[in-house]
Write a protein that holds these residues in place. Structure first.
Motif, mmCIF file in Angstrom:
data_model
loop_
_atom_site.group_PDB
_atom_site.id
_atom_site.type_symbol
_atom_site.label_atom_id
_atom_site.label_comp_id
_atom_site.label_asym_id
_atom_site.label_seq_id
_atom_site.Cartn_x
_atom_site.Cartn_y
_atom_site.Cartn_z
ATOM 1 N N GLU A 1 15.821 26.405 65.447
ATOM 2 C CA GLU A 1 16.626 25.234 65.809
ATOM 3 C C GLU A 1 17.405 24.719 64.607
ATOM 4 O O GLU A 1 18.557 24.285 64.745
ATOM 5 N N LEU A 2 16.802 24.786 63.421
ATOM 6 C CA LEU A 2 17.515 24.356 62.212
ATOM 7 C C LEU A 2 18.720 25.248 61.953
ATOM 8 O O LEU A 2 19.791 24.752 61.558
ATOM 9 N N ARG A 3 18.579 26.544 62.166
ATOM 10 C CA ARG A 3 19.723 27.437 61.966
ATOM 11 C C ARG A 3 20.867 27.038 62.904
ATOM 12 O O ARG A 3 22.033 26.989 62.491
ATOM 13 N N TYR A 4 20.526 26.749 64.149
ATOM 14 C CA TYR A 4 21.563 26.343 65.111
ATOM 15 C C TYR A 4 22.186 25.010 64.715
ATOM 16 O O TYR A 4 23.423 24.870 64.680
ATOM 17 N N ARG A 5 21.369 24.029 64.388
ATOM 18 C CA ARG A 5 21.904 22.711 64.024
ATOM 19 C C ARG A 5 22.746 22.773 62.753
ATOM 20 O O ARG A 5 23.730 22.042 62.607
ATOM 21 N N ILE B 1 12.828 41.214 55.445
ATOM 22 C CA ILE B 1 13.956 41.469 54.526
ATOM 23 C C ILE B 1 14.415 42.925 54.590
ATOM 24 O O ILE B 1 15.225 43.361 53.766
ATOM 25 N N ARG B 2 13.937 43.696 55.546
ATOM 26 C CA ARG B 2 14.184 45.147 55.519
ATOM 27 C C ARG B 2 15.666 45.497 55.545
ATOM 28 O O ARG B 2 16.106 46.410 54.855
ATOM 29 N N ARG B 3 16.439 44.798 56.367
ATOM 30 C CA ARG B 3 17.873 45.105 56.439
ATOM 31 C C ARG B 3 18.697 44.086 55.667
ATOM 32 O O ARG B 3 19.914 44.010 55.835
ATOM 33 N N GLY B 4 18.029 43.307 54.827
ATOM 34 C CA GLY B 4 18.734 42.473 53.877
ATOM 35 C C GLY B 4 19.186 41.122 54.400
ATOM 36 O O GLY B 4 18.590 40.537 55.293
ATOM 37 N N PHE B 5 20.278 40.642 53.804
ATOM 38 C CA PHE B 5 20.792 39.291 54.034
ATOM 39 C C PHE B 5 21.987 39.320 54.985
ATOM 40 O O PHE B 5 22.807 40.245 54.951
ATOM 41 N N TRP B 6 22.112 38.235 55.771
ATOM 42 C CA TRP B 6 23.246 38.052 56.670
ATOM 43 C C TRP B 6 23.757 36.633 56.509
ATOM 44 O O TRP B 6 22.996 35.720 56.172
ATOM 45 N N ILE B 7 25.038 36.455 56.724
ATOM 46 C CA ILE B 7 25.617 35.115 56.651
ATOM 47 C C ILE B 7 26.147 34.716 58.028
ATOM 48 O O ILE B 7 26.765 35.523 58.738
ATOM 49 N N LEU B 8 25.852 33.483 58.399
ATOM 50 C CA LEU B 8 26.364 32.891 59.633
ATOM 51 C C LEU B 8 27.346 31.807 59.218
ATOM 52 O O LEU B 8 26.960 30.813 58.610
ATOM 53 N N ASP B 9 28.596 32.010 59.519
ATOM 54 C CA ASP B 9 29.657 31.093 59.099
ATOM 55 C C ASP B 9 30.292 30.477 60.337
ATOM 56 O O ASP B 9 30.943 31.178 61.120
ATOM 57 N N SER C 1 30.624 29.003 71.002
ATOM 58 C CA SER C 1 29.845 29.496 72.133
ATOM 59 C C SER C 1 28.764 30.493 71.715
ATOM 60 O O SER C 1 27.836 30.776 72.488
ATOM 61 N N GLN C 2 28.881 31.026 70.486
ATOM 62 C CA GLN C 2 27.923 32.019 70.003
ATOM 63 C C GLN C 2 26.934 31.463 68.975
ATOM 64 O O GLN C 2 26.067 32.196 68.495
ATOM 65 N N TRP C 3 27.054 30.190 68.626
ATOM 66 C CA TRP C 3 26.182 29.633 67.599
ATOM 67 C C TRP C 3 24.710 29.719 67.983
ATOM 68 O O TRP C 3 23.861 30.020 67.141
ATOM 69 N N GLN C 4 24.405 29.424 69.250
ATOM 70 C CA GLN C 4 23.012 29.460 69.695
ATOM 71 C C GLN C 4 22.433 30.865 69.549
ATOM 72 O O GLN C 4 21.334 31.049 69.010
ATOM 73 N N MET C 5 23.170 31.854 70.005
ATOM 74 C CA MET C 5 22.693 33.228 69.898
ATOM 75 C C MET C 5 22.626 33.694 68.451
ATOM 76 O O MET C 5 21.722 34.439 68.058
ATOM 77 N N ALA C 6 23.565 33.240 67.627
ATOM 78 C CA ALA C 6 23.559 33.635 66.216
ATOM 79 C C ALA C 6 22.333 33.106 65.481
ATOM 80 O O ALA C 6 21.896 33.700 64.491
ATOM 81 N N SER C 7 21.768 32.006 65.967
ATOM 82 C CA SER C 7 20.602 31.409 65.304
ATOM 83 C C SER C 7 19.317 32.158 65.619
ATOM 84 O O SER C 7 18.293 31.954 64.964
ATOM 85 N N VAL C 8 19.374 33.040 66.625
ATOM 86 C CA VAL C 8 18.216 33.854 67.004
ATOM 87 C C VAL C 8 18.289 35.184 66.259
ATOM 88 O O VAL C 8 19.352 35.788 66.158
ATOM 89 N N GLY D 1 20.057 38.044 67.789
ATOM 90 C CA GLY D 1 21.504 37.912 67.925
ATOM 91 C C GLY D 1 22.232 37.885 66.599
ATOM 92 O O GLY D 1 23.418 38.217 66.520
ATOM 93 N N MET D 2 21.512 37.505 65.560
ATOM 94 C CA MET D 2 22.117 37.317 64.243
ATOM 95 C C MET D 2 22.860 38.554 63.749
ATOM 96 O O MET D 2 23.987 38.481 63.258
ATOM 97 N N GLU D 3 22.238 39.718 63.908
ATOM 98 C CA GLU D 3 22.836 40.932 63.357
ATOM 99 C C GLU D 3 24.069 41.382 64.141
ATOM 100 O O GLU D 3 24.898 42.120 63.608
ATOM 101 N N ASN D 4 24.179 40.959 65.398
ATOM 102 C CA ASN D 4 25.356 41.299 66.180
ATOM 103 C C ASN D 4 26.510 40.339 65.948
ATOM 104 O O ASN D 4 27.679 40.705 66.111
ATOM 105 N N ILE D 5 26.175 39.099 65.564
ATOM 106 C CA ILE D 5 27.198 38.059 65.462
ATOM 107 C C ILE D 5 27.525 37.695 64.011
ATOM 108 O O ILE D 5 28.676 37.437 63.670
ATOM 109 N N GLY D 6 26.502 37.705 63.166
ATOM 110 C CA GLY D 6 26.722 37.378 61.759
ATOM 111 C C GLY D 6 27.306 38.551 60.981
ATOM 112 O O GLY D 6 27.640 39.592 61.543
#
Length: 256
Positions: A75-79, A94-102, A109-116, A119-124
């Motif tokens: 929830e913090l990631r989404y907020r 940490i196996r596949r490293g770091f991702w950034i959500l900007d 419309s994708q923020w909620q999914m990006a916080s999961v 979904g992060m690796e598909n959207i970030g």
């Protein structure tokens, strides 16, 4: 050696004590059920803890935040995205490293999914350590969940030291420093008044945020040792992408 063994044994006893309490308030994980040695649980009241965290100047003033891939921090990631903050997160273990959500590059419309995490690796966007080092701002805040924590901000996680590794890697490339503030988000039952001497690599927390209150910690430990290569668990160097990147940088530096 005896001191290290005793400290590890003490930490194990603490984890087991807290895990027995946590079961009453924790939300089971779809993969690991209530096996708290495999994941950091979400818990009843995590939304209230997130409210309290958002009220802190350490959060309000931060533009670039690292948020660990823990269940209680979804929830913090989404907020954070809704607040216009850039979020750096790692994949599980940490196996596949770091991702950034900007939020400037991801549609609302994708923020909620990006916080999961799924979904992060598909959207970030995937970030190497070299990519992160070129970001225009340092990481002002790092947030983690944990298995247990004492009043001095010393964490007792699953025992793998992932947050300590994340700190060490970001510190090694100059994006985290002694001014970077650290926060642990936990349920009240995970906070213990226990004394334990930390190791040189233990990353303490400036704030402990629970479902009920904020605990300010004075002089939280911020390691400056970087990666202690001889202390890594077996297989970590082979499995964790950014560690391999750092090792390659170290070898190039020695060759130069």
């Amino acid at each position: 050696m005896t001191t290290t063994i005793n400290a590890n044994s003490h930490k194990s006893l603490i984890r087991n004590k807290v895990w027995s309490r946590l079961r009453a308030v924790a939300l089971p994980d779809s993969r690991f059920h209530h096996d708290y040695s495999s994941f950091i649980a979400d818990f009843e009241g995590s939304s209230a803890a997130t409210d309290l965290l958002q009220s802190l100047p350490a959060y309000q003033n931060a533009h670039l935040i690292f948020i660990a891939p823990d269940n209680c921090l979804q929830e913090l990631r989404y907020r954070s995205l809704t607040d216009g903050k850039k979020v750096i997160v790692t994949t599980y273990g940490i196996r596949r490293g770091f991702w950034i959500l900007d939020p400037e590059q991801i549609h609302e419309s994708q923020w909620q999914m990006a916080s999961v995490l799924d979904g992060m690796e598909n959207i970030g966007r995937h970030m190497t350590l070299a990519d992160i080092s070129e970001l225009p701002t340092d990481i002002a805040l790092m947030v983690t969940g944990t298995g247990a924590i004492n009043l001095k901000g010393l964490r007792f996680g699953k025992g793998h030291g992932y947050f300590d590794l994340e700190w060490a890697m970001l510190y090694s490339i100059g994006k985290a420093n002694q001014r970077t503030q650290t926060i642990a988000v936990v349920h009240e039952c995970q906070v213990l008044d226990e004394e334990l001497r930390g190791e040189v690599w233990d990353t303490g927390c400036d704030f402990v945020v629970t479902n009920d209150k904020v605990i300010n910690v004075k002089d939280a430990s911020k390691p400056s040792c970087g990666i202690l290569w001889d202390k890594l668990e077996d297989g970590m160097l082979e499995d964790i992408e950014p560690l391999k990147e750092l090792e390659a940088i170290k070898k190039r530096s020695r060759a130069g």
